[in-house]
Motif scaffolding. Structure first.
Motif, PDB file in Angstrom:
ATOM      1  N   PRO A 108       0.842  -1.208   0.000  1.00 55.18           N
ATOM      2  CA  PRO A 108       0.000   0.000   0.000  1.00 55.18           C
ATOM      3  C   PRO A 108       0.873   1.253   0.000  1.00 55.18           C
ATOM      4  CG  PRO A 108      -0.827  -1.597   1.602  1.00 55.18           C
ATOM      5  CD  PRO A 108       0.495  -2.133   1.109  1.00 55.18           C
ATOM      6  N   GLY A 109       0.466   2.222  -0.821  1.00 50.68           N
ATOM      7  CA  GLY A 109       1.249   3.442  -0.941  1.00 50.68           C
ATOM      8  C   GLY A 109       2.339   3.361  -1.993  1.00 50.68           C
ATOM      9  N   ARG A 110       2.520   2.192  -2.565  1.00 45.92           N
ATOM     10  CA  ARG A 110       3.507   2.015  -3.632  1.00 45.92           C
ATOM     11  C   ARG A 110       2.868   1.260  -4.798  1.00 45.92           C
ATOM     12  NH1 ARG A 110       5.625   5.674  -1.915  1.00 45.92           N
ATOM     13  NH2 ARG A 110       7.747   5.954  -1.148  1.00 45.92           N
ATOM     14  N   SER A 111       1.691   1.717  -5.166  1.00 48.05           N
ATOM     15  CA  SER A 111       0.958   1.049  -6.249  1.00 48.05           C
ATOM     16  C   SER A 111       1.616   1.330  -7.587  1.00 48.05           C
ATOM     17  CB  SER A 111      -0.495   1.537  -6.268  1.00 48.05           C
ATOM     18  OG  SER A 111      -0.555   2.914  -6.588  1.00 48.05           O
ATOM     19  N   GLY A 112       1.348   0.440  -8.540  1.00 50.72           N
ATOM     20  CA  GLY A 112       1.828   0.611  -9.899  1.00 50.72           C
ATOM     21  C   GLY A 112       3.200   0.045 -10.178  1.00 50.72           C
ATOM     22  N   PHE A 113       3.840  -0.585  -9.173  1.00 53.02           N
ATOM     23  CA  PHE A 113       5.216  -1.038  -9.376  1.00 53.02           C
ATOM     24  C   PHE A 113       5.319  -2.217 -10.335  1.00 53.02           C
ATOM     25  CE2 PHE A 113       6.843   1.763  -6.261  1.00 53.02           C
ATOM     26  CZ  PHE A 113       8.206   1.811  -6.491  1.00 53.02           C
ATOM     27  N   ALA A 114       4.370  -3.147 -10.252  1.00 48.66           N
ATOM     28  CA  ALA A 114       4.439  -4.298 -11.161  1.00 48.66           C
ATOM     29  C   ALA A 114       4.362  -3.834 -12.612  1.00 48.66           C
ATOM     30  CB  ALA A 114       3.319  -5.281 -10.846  1.00 48.66           C
ATOM     31  N   HIS A 115       3.457  -2.922 -12.880  1.00 47.02           N
ATOM     32  CA  HIS A 115       3.323  -2.405 -14.245  1.00 47.02           C
ATOM     33  C   HIS A 115       4.508  -1.525 -14.608  1.00 47.02           C
ATOM     34  CE1 HIS A 115       1.774   0.664 -17.146  1.00 47.02           C
ATOM     35  NE2 HIS A 115       1.515  -0.447 -17.794  1.00 47.02           N
ATOM     36  N   PHE A 116       4.957  -0.699 -13.674  1.00 47.12           N
ATOM     37  CA  PHE A 116       6.129   0.136 -13.910  1.00 47.12           C
ATOM     38  C   PHE A 116       7.317  -0.748 -14.276  1.00 47.12           C
ATOM     39  CE2 PHE A 116       8.620   3.917 -11.841  1.00 47.12           C
ATOM     40  CZ  PHE A 116       9.317   4.098 -13.023  1.00 47.12           C
ATOM     41  N   PHE A 117       7.431  -1.854 -13.578  1.00 47.42           N
ATOM     42  CA  PHE A 117       8.577  -2.723 -13.861  1.00 47.42           C
ATOM     43  C   PHE A 117       8.457  -3.406 -15.214  1.00 47.42           C
ATOM     44  CE2 PHE A 117      12.158  -5.307 -13.124  1.00 47.42           C
ATOM     45  CZ  PHE A 117      12.890  -4.587 -12.215  1.00 47.42           C
ATOM     46  N   GLU A 118       7.226  -3.671 -15.634  1.00 46.28           N
ATOM     47  CA  GLU A 118       7.057  -4.210 -16.982  1.00 46.28           C
ATOM     48  C   GLU A 118       7.702  -3.275 -18.007  1.00 46.28           C
ATOM     49  OE1 GLU A 118       3.810  -3.960 -20.322  1.00 46.28           O
ATOM     50  OE2 GLU A 118       2.948  -4.524 -18.388  1.00 46.28           O
ATOM     51  N   HIS A 119       7.514  -1.969 -17.825  1.00 46.15           N
ATOM     52  CA  HIS A 119       8.126  -0.994 -18.730  1.00 46.15           C
ATOM     53  C   HIS A 119       9.651  -1.019 -18.611  1.00 46.15           C
ATOM     54  CE1 HIS A 119       4.755   1.618 -20.288  1.00 46.15           C
ATOM     55  NE2 HIS A 119       4.119   0.802 -19.457  1.00 46.15           N
ATOM     56  N   MET A 120      10.147  -1.078 -17.398  1.00 45.39           N
ATOM     57  CA  MET A 120      11.597  -1.037 -17.195  1.00 45.39           C
ATOM     58  C   MET A 120      12.296  -2.238 -17.821  1.00 45.39           C
ATOM     59  SD  MET A 120      12.317   1.775 -15.727  1.00 45.39           S
ATOM     60  CE  MET A 120      14.052   1.385 -15.516  1.00 45.39           C
ATOM     61  N   MET A 121      11.599  -3.362 -17.919  1.00 47.53           N
ATOM     62  CA  MET A 121      12.225  -4.561 -18.461  1.00 47.53           C
ATOM     63  C   MET A 121      12.539  -4.456 -19.952  1.00 47.53           C
ATOM     64  SD  MET A 121      12.793  -7.184 -16.285  1.00 47.53           S
ATOM     65  CE  MET A 121      12.329  -8.809 -16.867  1.00 47.53           C
ATOM     66  N   PHE A 122      12.043  -3.423 -20.608  1.00 49.99           N
ATOM     67  CA  PHE A 122      12.345  -3.232 -22.026  1.00 49.99           C
ATOM     68  C   PHE A 122      13.420  -2.164 -22.248  1.00 49.99           C
ATOM     69  CE2 PHE A 122       8.066  -5.037 -22.150  1.00 49.99           C
ATOM     70  CZ  PHE A 122       8.209  -5.996 -23.135  1.00 49.99           C
ATOM     71  N   GLN A 123      14.050  -1.695 -21.169  1.00 48.19           N
ATOM     72  CA  GLN A 123      14.974  -0.566 -21.295  1.00 48.19           C
ATOM     73  C   GLN A 123      16.447  -0.972 -21.360  1.00 48.19           C
ATOM     74  OE1 GLN A 123      13.574   2.392 -21.992  1.00 48.19           O
ATOM     75  NE2 GLN A 123      11.843   0.957 -21.968  1.00 48.19           N
ATOM     76  N   GLY A 124      16.687  -2.230 -21.664  1.00 48.61           N
ATOM     77  CA  GLY A 124      18.064  -2.684 -21.796  1.00 48.61           C
ATOM     78  C   GLY A 124      18.590  -3.260 -20.499  1.00 48.61           C
ATOM     79  N   SER A 125      19.619  -4.059 -20.629  1.00 50.01           N
ATOM     80  CA  SER A 125      20.280  -4.675 -19.484  1.00 50.01           C
ATOM     81  C   SER A 125      21.782  -4.548 -19.707  1.00 50.01           C
ATOM     82  CB  SER A 125      19.825  -6.139 -19.340  1.00 50.01           C
ATOM     83  OG  SER A 125      19.846  -6.805 -20.596  1.00 50.01           O
TER      84      SER A 125
END
Length: 975
Positions: A108-125
């Motif tokens: 709680p208070g940190r919503s949207g992280f799972a979806h946010f991380f979906e985006h981050m996974m396409f930003q290179g490694s």
């Protein structure tokens, strides 16, 4: 827009909210209804040598009874589960990595992280450069994406089979090496992108906040389903890089993932690659099984939402069980009886009686809890209030209790589930998704038999018991959506208020990055293996005795048939005073016939598990059929009944017309739809019917009569305008025999309606449609362009546009989305028909960067016209488009699209080879000259947004700003 429905802004959102009368896997059915089903193209796994560290778990073959997706299951020492499915029918593979983490795992208070991380996974490694992931997959001829819901996140690619090793390298690199490559800049850009996505899909979309508001009232503040998957803007603003890193370390370990691969693969080689690329990634923290958290409501909770919508809405949600609970199938059947389709009580009591333009129920289930959902949108012509609709809904409950469950009720649901399951096997991605889903949530990929048995066991008594336990006299959340600025009362006064957002809690424990250990050089991307061979489907041509041409292809991988009967009649044939007539006529063919009510026809279709629909567009009207081949003859009987003996009933007509008008009104509330409409009018003028929406204008549809429909049908629905395309596992002779009822059809098509001259393109203006309070601006920039040509300038234009704005990693999308965070996505492209075409650049952007976004569009287009694509971009285009053909002919629908293309433009299949030659020989010099020719012309600009907020931004372009309404008509500022 389907004219017998509301606009897509309403329909798609509501379908997503209500779900369907099935499990959250989208599958179910009756085991006894299945004959043994061996899927063609699937290979039975033989004994193979396993690499060290790979454990075999089980193998399931297609020799078992019922419908089976053959697979072998393995596990690595680090806990990664691997599922392999062989299917050598097409030269492609589908790779899916599903992580058992969604928004329900957030704090709680940190919503949207799972979806946010979906985006981050396409930003290179570490070993994949920034913005390279999309480029690598695209250049390989593949398609990719990721999705997030409350319970899981998945990433997937469909690529030519020779690219499999490279995909495993990519997926393993971001599983093991993402965090060291995450930078503050990447974090901030993707934060902006996610906020843009929320603005576009939720805040700026009609009814976009319905799910969010219902979830808040339905679940306690600390329940994992209380907050939306997209997250709250406030939480996204407060998120830190440390929060993001902790989320990855906690949930993105191999022991919390399922890697599923299906298609044209060699199991032994594939396992060797999996071990090589994934074997060195350390196991993550232990992930506990999540216990269901169903909820109960102590009283009805009434809430309201003011929204920029055309129609009010009542939405009711009641708590039930959780996914795979013993009562779930009975509740699914109950949802179908009450509000799924034209056989339902909701349709009879609300839609058919004219009280509502749309009313449906659903039972969407998730891992922790399910909801029974009901909604209705009142018909303004009926003068009913939301309170009236609520009373009618509750009366429908009482009627159901007295009516009980009929034999046809169970038969319909079971047949629909059976056919839906088989249709899901038409693509390798569908099969892989099914295997991955059941492994993640049921603990085994081979859950289909159990799923079927659950539905087979449902009895009439079970459904009645579920009704009495979960719906009768139970409390609910009742949401009233009220159109802004209108004096409309809610269903009842609000008695519940949104709670204050919870404070963010600290992570339970600090976690350190776990570096993988490899025995090879990860910096080198693996090469593709030998190129795949792609062959378009073998086609056959024939004609009926009355001259109707037929084109077909055999698809024997699944026992299904897809058919389109197309008529050369559409909006082009409408007079301007009767806009919407072609679409309304097509809609009436979806209603009752001379011999059957639409409820009776729907009941017959549902029990067959078949689909028939009639629709209309600019030039063509189409009757489309999708059926299990075993039921094709009965399905076609219904299709011919609809086509040849439409009832043209006055009550049907008034209802469909009312629904169409409300759909037109709804589209005016959707900024994207408005932008498309106004842009079309600026290009082709108001004197061409095809410039307008297929649904027509509110005033023209209101003036249409049933006699207009009858006359249009009699004039244009003739054999001389018809052609048929069919893809089936049946041979040509059997298909032609089934089409023989069409041979008695007669009549020549009337001469085509001439088009009016196009207006002079006003390139010195910005056309602005004011949407006060809009959180985003919809931008359209473009001009008229060449008509369709499969092997000429039009095809070449598409190639040259690809690096500018046709690919995800195009110049324009990387600029506006990835570099600046202005938008969720920006594209450019050419589209064309026989006589005309267009070029358009489009995006929905943040209101505060409307002007800068237009400037970036124009600058990128002008730079491209001046300098052309680079040699690298030309090479990328050749590779990406050339290899993507491996994905072109997999499913019956894809094959049907290919056949329709041949028919529409009188093409021979050899055009595919001609396109390949053009692509393979495209040079940088030719592309440079084409870019100069194509992108140097002046463009017109359309913006739909908040005038007050963006006026100063638009003034810097020194173009006249012309105010228009939603129909492209000038607005008198003094009025």
């Amino acid at each position: 827009m389907a004219p017998h429905r509301l606009g897509p802004a309403i329909l798609l959102m509501l379908l997503a909210l209500t779900g369907c009368a099935a499990t959250d896997g989208g599958q179910g059915g009756i085991a006894s209804a299945f004959a043994p089903f061996a899927q063609k193209g699937a290979a039975e796994a033989g004994p193979i040598t396993l690499p060290d560290g790979v454990e075999w778990v089980e193998t399931v073959t297609d020799t078992q009874k019922g419908i089976v997706i053959p697979y072998s299951k393995y596990r690595l020492d680090n806990g990664l589960t691997i599922i392999l499915h062989e299917d050598h029918s097409d030269p492609l593979v589908h790779v899916d990595v599903t992580y058992h983490v969604g928004s329900a795992r957030e704090r709680p208070g940190r919503s949207g992280f799972a979806h946010f991380f979906e985006h981050m996974m396409f930003q290179g490694s570490v070993n994949v450069a920034d913005e390279e992931h999309f480029k690598i997959v695209s250049e390989a001829g593949g398609t990719l994406n990721g999705t997030t819901n409350a319970d899981r996140t998945n990433y997937y690619q469909t690529v030519p089979a020779n690219q499999l090793e490279k995909m495993l390298w990519l997926e393993s690199d971001r599983m093991g090496y993402l965090l060291p490559a995450v930078t503050r800049q990447k974090f901030e850009v993707q934060r902006a992108t996610v906020k843009n996505e929320r603005a576009q899909r939720y805040d700026n979309a009609p009814y976009g906040l319905v799910g969010e508001r219902v979830g808040e009232a339905f679940y306690p503040a600390d329940h994992p389903y209380h907050w939306p998957v997209i997250g709250y803007t406030e939480d996204l603003n407060e998120a830190t890089l440390a929060d993001l890193q902790h989320f990855f370390l906690r949930w993105y370990g191999p022991n919390n993932a399922v890697l599923t691969i299906g298609g044209d693969l060699d199991p032994e080689q594939t396992l060797a690659w999996v071990k090589k690329y994934f074997g060195g990634i350390p196991r993550g923290p232990k992930v506990q099984t999540v216990a269901p958290e169903p909820i109960a409501l102590d009283q009805d909770r009434y809430i309201t939402l003011d929204d920029d919508v055309a129609l009010p809405l009542i939405y009711i949600a009641m708590p039930t069980v959780h996914a795979r609970h013993p009562d779930e199938p009975a509740l699914d059947v109950l949802a179908s009886i009450l509000g799924d389709g034209r056989t339902s009580l909701f349709y009879k009591n609300l839609v058919r009686d004219g009280l509502a333009v749309q009313a449906e129920t659903g039972h969407p289930c998730r891992e922790l809890a399910c909801q029974f959902t009901l909604y209705a949108l009142p018909n303004p012509a009926a003068g009913v209030s939301l309170a009236d609709l609520e009373q009618r809904i509750r009366a429908s409950f009482d009627e159901f209790e007295e009516r009980g469950v009929l034999p046809d009720d169970l038969a319909r649901v079971k047949a629909q589930i059976r056919s839906r399951l088989i249709f899901g096997l038409e693509s390798v991605s569908g099969k892989v998704s099914q295997l991955a889903f059941f492994e993640t949530f049921a603990g085994t990929p081979n859950y289909i038999a159990q799923e079927l048995a659950r539905y087979e066991a449902v009895t009439e008594e079970d459904v009645m018991a579920a009704y009495r336990r979960y719906l009768k006299d139970q409390s609910a959340v009742i949401l009233s959506v009220l159109p802004e600025g209108q004096d409309i009362a809610p269903a009842s006064a609000a008695n519940w208020q949104r709670p204050a957002p919870p404070q963010a809690s600290a992570p339970t424990a600090s976690l350190d990055y776990r570096a993988p250990v490899d025995d090879f050089d990860r910096r080198k991307a693996p090469p593709a293996s030998q190129s795949v061979s792609v062959i378009p489907p073998m086609i056959w041509r024939d004609s009926l005795d009355n001259g109707i041409p037929v084109i077909g292809a055999i698809n024997d991988e699944v026992p299904t048939t897809a058919l389109t009967l197309r008529l050369n009649v559409g909006q082009l044939d409408e007079p301007l005073t009767k806009l919407g007539l072609a679409a309304l006529t097509a809609s009436m063919l979806n209603e009752s016939t001379e011999g059957s009510s639409n409820e009776a026809l729907s009941n017959r279709l549902d029990k067959l598990g078949s689909q028939i629909s009639v629709s209309s567009g600019n030039r063509y009207s189409s009757l489309t059929v999708r059926s299990l081949t075993e039921n094709l003859d009965e399905t076609l009987d219904i299709a011919w009944e609809r086509l040849f003996t439409p009832g043209f009933d006055e009550a049907d007509f008034e209802r469909v017309k009312s629904q169409t008008i409300e759909g037109i009104r709804a589209a005016k509330k959707d900024p994207s739809s408005v932008a498309d409409q106004v842009f079309s009018l600026t290009l082709y003028g108001q004197d061409n019917a095809f410039s307008w929406s297929d649904a027509g204008l509110e005033e023209t549809v209101a003036s249409l009569t049933l006699d207009d429909v009858r006359a249009f049908y009699a004039e244009f629905y003739r054999a001389g305008a018809a052609s048929v395309a069919v893809v089936s596992d049946l041979p040509r002779g059997e298909v032609m025999a089934l089409l023989s009822p069409l041979e008695d059809w007669q009549g020549d098509r009337p001469p085509p309606t001439p088009m009016a001259a196009f207006p002079r393109l006003e390139t010195g203006k910005i056309y602005l449609v004011d949407k006060p309070g809009a959180t985003q601006s919809e931008i359209r920039i473009g001009r008229r362009a060449m008509p369709f040509d499969a092997t000429g300038r039009y095809y070449r234009a598409g190639l040259v546009n690809y690096p500018l704005g046709g690919a995800f990693n195009s110049r324009i999308n990387l600029n506006l989305r990835e570099d600046k965070g202005y938008t969720y996505g920006a594209r450019t492209g050419f589209s064309g028909e026989r006589e005309f075409g267009r070029f358009v650049a489009r995006a929905g952007v943040r209101t505060d960067v409307t002007g800068p976004s237009i400037r970036e569009f124009l600058d990128e287009i002008h730079l491209y016209a001046d300098q052309g694509p680079t040699a690298e971009e030309v090479s990328f285009t050749r590779q990406a488009i050339g290899q993507s053909t491996a994905r072109d002919y997999e499913t019956p629908r894809q094959k049907l699209g290919f056949l329709s293309l041949l028919q529409t433009y009188d093409l021979k299949p050899s055009f595919v080879e001609a396109q390949k030659r053009i692509l393979d020989t495209l040079t940088e010099a030719e592309a440079d000259q084409l870019a100069t020719d194509l992108f140097s012309e002046e463009v017109t600009i359309v913006v739909v947004g908040d005038r007050e907020a963006i006026a100063d931004q638009l003034s810097v372009f020194e173009r006249e700003i012309v105010l228009l309404d939603e129909n492209g008509r000038r607005v008198d500022e003094g009025s």
